[in-house]
Design an enzyme around this catalytic site. Sequence first.
Site, PDB file in Angstrom:
ATOM      1  CG  HIS A  85      41.182  43.391  42.031  1.00 29.99           C
ATOM      2  ND1 HIS A  85      40.043  42.919  42.647  1.00 29.99           N
ATOM      3  CD2 HIS A  85      40.788  43.839  40.820  1.00 29.99           C
ATOM      4  CE1 HIS A  85      38.996  43.078  41.827  1.00 29.99           C
ATOM      5  NE2 HIS A  85      39.441  43.616  40.710  1.00 29.99           N
ATOM      6  CG  ASP A 100      39.613  40.640  45.044  1.00 29.45           C
ATOM      7  OD1 ASP A 100      40.051  41.804  45.102  1.00 29.45           O
ATOM      8  OD2 ASP A 100      38.846  40.242  44.149  1.00 29.45           O
TER       9      ASP A 100
END
Length: 469
Positions: A23, A120
């Site tokens: 990520h 995210d």
Amino acid sequence: MSPENMSGAVVHVALFPNAGMGHLTPFLRLAALLVNRHCRVTLITPQPTVSMAESKLLSRFHSAFPQVTFLPFHIVPIDASTVNTDDPFFIQFEAVRRSCHLLPSLLASVSPPLSAFVCDVTLISPVLPITENLCLPIFILFTSSALMLSLFSYIPRFIPSISGLDFLEIPEVSTIPRSSIPPLLLLPNNVFAQILFEDGPKLPKLCGILVNSFEALESKALDSLNTGKVVKELAPVFPIGPLVPCEFEKNETEEQSSSSPLKWLNDQSPGSVVYVSFGSRLSLAREQVREIGNGLLKTGFKFLWVVKDKKVDKEEEEGLDEVVGTELMERLKSKGLIVKEWVDQSGILSHNAVGGFVSHCGWNSVVEAAWHGVPILGWPQIGDQKLNAEVVEKSGWGTWKKKWGWWGENVVRGEEIGDAIDEMMKNEALKVKAEEMKVAARKAVGGGGSSEIAVQRLIGEWTKMVSSV
Ligand SMILES: *[C@@H]1O[C@H](CO)[C@@H](O)[C@H](O)[C@H]1NC(C)=O
């Protein structure tokens, strides 16, 4: 095109990644891209990080981009027994979510005013009310494939029946057999499944979805997503990939050292080495590690093999001799290089000695292999990886072995692994396709390319938002 408007105000974007290198890496590459387009960037970094790899990458990014504002986000530790998982990265996902009430006071100090907030995918639910309250446009950077995005956005339609599904049909994208559905989604009490089930229905509330993919790699999924064929009211999808690997990702000290994999590759002939890595998140059972060793002994090719023994790098204690076995290590050493540290994967994939990649098909690995034109033998293990492997196979520059199963399902024997590697390394058609993919990836981010146009559209929108304040 400069994102500065006439009054001199500047586009200022906050980026908020969640845990794990998979990520963090694309978020930092996006940050670099925006800085290079003269945007102001504020990076919200959850502290402490789960892995050492993340904190080191952040510190190298910080040195390379002093103009980026770092906002450390000190997360409130949670009682792990309140989270239905023992995966430290998922526990961190949840801890970051539960700490988001601290975000408004953190953002109050930010200046000049933000023009957009990019978080995210695992942070949609807690961040949405905050950005709504601040009238701040919210985007996500989706860190997997457009195929996985289409599955994710389709989630609200199939939640009720998920545990009984034999396959999942995503209109105008793909029919996904049950065996390829991310296994955690079939365990609806798992914390990660709960996050996705809670966040999936909120996708239409976003201002946009940035995805690290490009037209030539996933034209069908991208087109269906953007024409309302998957979900009518989905936010616009901006395919801005491949997010290109950057200089700051390299560790100069490591590269200068005599044990650097890149130095070893310099002594190998073109196309002669198979690179084997299962990414930053995964540790295989020792029995499986040893079978991979046996497989590598059997191939006709040299190899560069990254071994991981523990899920979190801070816990890696045992040496290669313990993990792989002393005797096997001795035999392997004459044929290849085995390492146990975080490597500069993009440096390795760009090296002309590397002729193929045995990969778990984490999305960043897939995109990096596309960028460097390296054929893939996919061995998906968890999560979205079978979907990603399918993207690779459909576009013709790699294959994957469906019957090898998920992580922990089977022990795949060395013989079979060795044969599959030889097959991939000798397959000329894969090499041709991989080279075409490399050309297409570079075209996408070059002048007039599809991803370049998407980036310009995005920054253009953000500029309008600044002007309208
Ligand atoms: C760079 O590599 C050296 C040698 O492996 C290591 O000690 C150091 O922690 C790394 N530094 C960063 C910032 O990544």
